[in-house]
Scaffold this motif. Sequence first.
Motif, PDB file in Angstrom:
ATOM      1  N   VAL A  63     -66.051  69.671 -14.433  1.00 12.79           N
ATOM      2  CA  VAL A  63     -66.260  68.803 -13.263  1.00 12.79           C
ATOM      3  C   VAL A  63     -67.681  68.828 -12.701  1.00 12.79           C
ATOM      4  O   VAL A  63     -68.057  67.932 -11.959  1.00 12.79           O
ATOM      5  CB  VAL A  63     -65.242  69.129 -12.137  1.00 12.79           C
ATOM      6  CG1 VAL A  63     -63.824  68.811 -12.599  1.00 12.79           C
ATOM      7  CG2 VAL A  63     -65.354  70.553 -11.658  1.00 12.79           C
ATOM      8  N   GLN A  64     -68.460  69.849 -13.039  1.00  9.21           N
ATOM      9  CA  GLN A  64     -69.824  69.955 -12.514  1.00  9.21           C
ATOM     10  C   GLN A  64     -70.758  70.524 -13.577  1.00  9.21           C
ATOM     11  O   GLN A  64     -70.380  71.442 -14.308  1.00  9.21           O
ATOM     12  CB  GLN A  64     -69.877  70.886 -11.306  1.00  9.21           C
ATOM     13  CG  GLN A  64     -69.094  70.441 -10.114  1.00  9.21           C
ATOM     14  CD  GLN A  64     -69.183  71.443  -8.955  1.00  9.21           C
ATOM     15  OE1 GLN A  64     -69.778  72.513  -9.059  1.00  9.21           O
ATOM     16  NE2 GLN A  64     -68.577  71.079  -7.836  1.00  9.21           N
ATOM     17  N   VAL A  65     -71.962  69.997 -13.632  1.00  5.47           N
ATOM     18  CA  VAL A  65     -73.022  70.590 -14.449  1.00  5.47           C
ATOM     19  C   VAL A  65     -73.886  71.459 -13.549  1.00  5.47           C
ATOM     20  O   VAL A  65     -74.217  72.591 -13.873  1.00  5.47           O
ATOM     21  CB  VAL A  65     -73.865  69.509 -15.162  1.00  5.47           C
ATOM     22  CG1 VAL A  65     -75.061  70.138 -15.877  1.00  5.47           C
ATOM     23  CG2 VAL A  65     -72.996  68.740 -16.152  1.00  5.47           C
ATOM     24  N   GLU A  66     -74.214  70.909 -12.362  1.00  7.17           N
ATOM     25  CA  GLU A  66     -74.963  71.655 -11.354  1.00  7.17           C
ATOM     26  C   GLU A  66     -74.030  72.020 -10.209  1.00  7.17           C
ATOM     27  O   GLU A  66     -73.158  71.231  -9.840  1.00  7.17           O
ATOM     28  CB  GLU A  66     -76.109  70.804 -10.811  1.00  7.17           C
ATOM     29  CG  GLU A  66     -77.168  70.482 -11.833  1.00  7.17           C
ATOM     30  CD  GLU A  66     -78.272  69.634 -11.223  1.00  7.17           C
ATOM     31  OE1 GLU A  66     -78.830  70.050 -10.181  1.00  7.17           O
ATOM     32  OE2 GLU A  66     -78.545  68.564 -11.777  1.00  7.17           O
ATOM     33  N   ARG A  67     -74.229  73.187  -9.662  1.00  5.57           N
ATOM     34  CA  ARG A  67     -73.383  73.673  -8.564  1.00  5.57           C
ATOM     35  C   ARG A  67     -73.321  72.658  -7.419  1.00  5.57           C
ATOM     36  O   ARG A  67     -74.334  72.138  -6.989  1.00  5.57           O
ATOM     37  CB  ARG A  67     -73.940  75.014  -8.082  1.00  5.57           C
ATOM     38  CG  ARG A  67     -73.103  75.663  -7.035  1.00  5.57           C
ATOM     39  CD  ARG A  67     -73.712  77.002  -6.597  1.00  5.57           C
ATOM     40  NE  ARG A  67     -72.615  77.898  -6.427  1.00  5.57           N
ATOM     41  CZ  ARG A  67     -72.454  79.063  -7.040  1.00  5.57           C
ATOM     42  NH1 ARG A  67     -73.353  79.476  -7.881  1.00  5.57           N
ATOM     43  NH2 ARG A  67     -71.413  79.800  -6.822  1.00  5.57           N
ATOM     44  N   LYS A  68     -72.100  72.379  -6.969  1.00  5.51           N
ATOM     45  CA  LYS A  68     -71.807  71.500  -5.834  1.00  5.51           C
ATOM     46  C   LYS A  68     -72.086  70.015  -6.088  1.00  5.51           C
ATOM     47  O   LYS A  68     -72.014  69.206  -5.172  1.00  5.51           O
ATOM     48  CB  LYS A  68     -72.551  71.954  -4.574  1.00  5.51           C
ATOM     49  CG  LYS A  68     -72.137  73.343  -4.123  1.00  5.51           C
ATOM     50  CD  LYS A  68     -72.814  73.717  -2.834  1.00  5.51           C
ATOM     51  CE  LYS A  68     -72.417  75.136  -2.430  1.00  5.51           C
ATOM     52  NZ  LYS A  68     -73.044  75.561  -1.201  1.00  5.51           N
ATOM     53  N   ILE A  69     -72.413  69.641  -7.318  1.00  5.03           N
ATOM     54  CA  ILE A  69     -72.647  68.227  -7.633  1.00  5.03           C
ATOM     55  C   ILE A  69     -71.631  67.804  -8.694  1.00  5.03           C
ATOM     56  O   ILE A  69     -71.737  68.190  -9.861  1.00  5.03           O
ATOM     57  CB  ILE A  69     -74.091  67.989  -8.126  1.00  5.03           C
ATOM     58  CG1 ILE A  69     -75.091  68.433  -7.068  1.00  5.03           C
ATOM     59  CG2 ILE A  69     -74.282  66.514  -8.491  1.00  5.03           C
ATOM     60  CD1 ILE A  69     -76.536  68.386  -7.516  1.00  5.03           C
ATOM     61  N   PHE A  70     -70.651  67.006  -8.274  1.00  7.11           N
ATOM     62  CA  PHE A  70     -69.620  66.556  -9.203  1.00  7.11           C
ATOM     63  C   PHE A  70     -70.183  65.499 -10.150  1.00  7.11           C
ATOM     64  O   PHE A  70     -71.076  64.730  -9.778  1.00  7.11           O
ATOM     65  CB  PHE A  70     -68.408  66.001  -8.445  1.00  7.11           C
ATOM     66  CG  PHE A  70     -67.577  67.075  -7.832  1.00  7.11           C
ATOM     67  CD1 PHE A  70     -66.653  67.778  -8.591  1.00  7.11           C
ATOM     68  CD2 PHE A  70     -67.731  67.408  -6.495  1.00  7.11           C
ATOM     69  CE1 PHE A  70     -65.887  68.796  -8.028  1.00  7.11           C
ATOM     70  CE2 PHE A  70     -66.971  68.414  -5.924  1.00  7.11           C
ATOM     71  CZ  PHE A  70     -66.053  69.111  -6.698  1.00  7.11           C
ATOM     72  N   LEU A  71     -69.635  65.444 -11.334  1.00  2.00           N
ATOM     73  CA  LEU A  71     -70.067  64.465 -12.324  1.00  2.00           C
ATOM     74  C   LEU A  71     -69.747  63.035 -11.878  1.00  2.00           C
ATOM     75  O   LEU A  71     -70.444  62.101 -12.266  1.00  2.00           O
ATOM     76  CB  LEU A  71     -69.423  64.762 -13.681  1.00  2.00           C
ATOM     77  CG  LEU A  71     -69.893  66.063 -14.331  1.00  2.00           C
ATOM     78  CD1 LEU A  71     -69.076  66.383 -15.563  1.00  2.00           C
ATOM     79  CD2 LEU A  71     -71.374  65.972 -14.690  1.00  2.00           C
ATOM     80  N   SER A  72     -68.681  62.885 -11.095  1.00  3.06           N
ATOM     81  CA  SER A  72     -68.304  61.563 -10.582  1.00  3.06           C
ATOM     82  C   SER A  72     -67.340  61.747  -9.410  1.00  3.06           C
ATOM     83  O   SER A  72     -66.846  62.859  -9.164  1.00  3.06           O
ATOM     84  CB  SER A  72     -67.620  60.732 -11.678  1.00  3.06           C
ATOM     85  OG  SER A  72     -66.327  61.238 -11.943  1.00  3.06           O
ATOM     86  N   ASP A  73     -67.048  60.652  -8.728  1.00  6.29           N
ATOM     87  CA  ASP A  73     -66.046  60.700  -7.661  1.00  6.29           C
ATOM     88  C   ASP A  73     -64.678  61.082  -8.214  1.00  6.29           C
ATOM     89  O   ASP A  73     -63.904  61.756  -7.548  1.00  6.29           O
ATOM     90  CB  ASP A  73     -65.957  59.344  -6.949  1.00  6.29           C
ATOM     91  CG  ASP A  73     -67.195  59.045  -6.104  1.00  6.29           C
ATOM     92  OD1 ASP A  73     -67.972  59.979  -5.807  1.00  6.29           O
ATOM     93  OD2 ASP A  73     -67.384  57.863  -5.748  1.00  6.29           O
ATOM     94  N   GLU A  74     -64.378  60.654  -9.448  1.00  8.53           N
ATOM     95  CA  GLU A  74     -63.099  60.995 -10.071  1.00  8.53           C
ATOM     96  C   GLU A  74     -62.995  62.495 -10.328  1.00  8.53           C
ATOM     97  O   GLU A  74     -61.930  63.090 -10.169  1.00  8.53           O
ATOM     98  CB  GLU A  74     -62.911  60.218 -11.387  1.00  8.53           C
ATOM     99  CG  GLU A  74     -62.679  58.745 -11.214  1.00  8.53           C
ATOM    100  CD  GLU A  74     -63.976  57.936 -11.033  1.00  8.53           C
ATOM    101  OE1 GLU A  74     -65.081  58.497 -11.238  1.00  8.53           O
ATOM    102  OE2 GLU A  74     -63.869  56.751 -10.659  1.00  8.53           O
ATOM    103  N   HIS A  75     -64.089  63.127 -10.727  1.00 12.48           N
ATOM    104  CA  HIS A  75     -64.103  64.580 -10.936  1.00 12.48           C
ATOM    105  C   HIS A  75     -63.851  65.304  -9.612  1.00 12.48           C
ATOM    106  O   HIS A  75     -63.115  66.285  -9.568  1.00 12.48           O
ATOM    107  CB  HIS A  75     -65.428  65.023 -11.558  1.00 12.48           C
ATOM    108  CG  HIS A  75     -65.583  64.639 -12.987  1.00 12.48           C
ATOM    109  ND1 HIS A  75     -66.055  63.407 -13.374  1.00 12.48           N
ATOM    110  CD2 HIS A  75     -65.323  65.326 -14.124  1.00 12.48           C
ATOM    111  CE1 HIS A  75     -66.086  63.348 -14.691  1.00 12.48           C
ATOM    112  NE2 HIS A  75     -65.644  64.509 -15.176  1.00 12.48           N
ATOM    113  N   ALA A  76     -64.464  64.809  -8.534  1.00 14.20           N
ATOM    114  CA  ALA A  76     -64.271  65.412  -7.213  1.00 14.20           C
ATOM    115  C   ALA A  76     -62.827  65.234  -6.756  1.00 14.20           C
ATOM    116  O   ALA A  76     -62.211  66.172  -6.242  1.00 14.20           O
ATOM    117  CB  ALA A  76     -65.227  64.794  -6.208  1.00 14.20           C
ATOM    118  N   ALA A  77     -62.275  64.041  -6.950  1.00 16.56           N
ATOM    119  CA  ALA A  77     -60.897  63.771  -6.527  1.00 16.56           C
ATOM    120  C   ALA A  77     -59.902  64.637  -7.296  1.00 16.56           C
ATOM    121  O   ALA A  77     -58.946  65.167  -6.708  1.00 16.56           O
ATOM    122  CB  ALA A  77     -60.576  62.296  -6.721  1.00 16.56           C
ATOM    123  N   LEU A  78     -60.121  64.824  -8.606  1.00 15.20           N
ATOM    124  CA  LEU A  78     -59.229  65.677  -9.399  1.00 15.20           C
ATOM    125  C   LEU A  78     -59.297  67.116  -8.905  1.00 15.20           C
ATOM    126  O   LEU A  78     -58.269  67.785  -8.758  1.00 15.20           O
ATOM    127  CB  LEU A  78     -59.590  65.603 -10.887  1.00 15.20           C
ATOM    128  CG  LEU A  78     -58.736  66.466 -11.803  1.00 15.20           C
ATOM    129  CD1 LEU A  78     -57.276  65.999 -11.800  1.00 15.20           C
ATOM    130  CD2 LEU A  78     -59.302  66.467 -13.221  1.00 15.20           C
TER     131      LEU A  78
END
Length: 125
Positions: A63-78
């Motif tokens: 879900v993240q490559v960099e700490r606290k930065i999601f790859l997308s809104d869908e990754h954050a929602a999951l």
Amino acid sequence: MALSKVIEATPQDIMARLANAETFVLNIVAQWCPDCTERQSLFINDFAEDLEVKGLSVHQVNVQVERKIFLSDEHAALTDLCGGHGYPRTIFVQNGKIIDSDNVEVITKNGLAELAQRFKGYLKA
């Protein structure tokens, strides 16, 4: 080297599995997380093989490559749907419902073996 038993997935794949009322295991990881990339990764394939015997597949979403930065809104929602931050997070889904999601930083061989036993126990219930 043996082929990986862990299936790389996207948030869309997981949402489709939930909508189809499937039973599976989801492992949410972050690329920056050493517990995910160095520690758990040593044993996750054995965990997946153990569960495969009972017909359970293990799907992994980064879900993240960099700490606290999601790859997308869908990754954050999951991530939010499955219990929020804390990686790796290993989740049992039965018939499309999240049954057990509070498994954060289960990274040792013994810890994953115990978790596999618990997940297999849900199948008998």
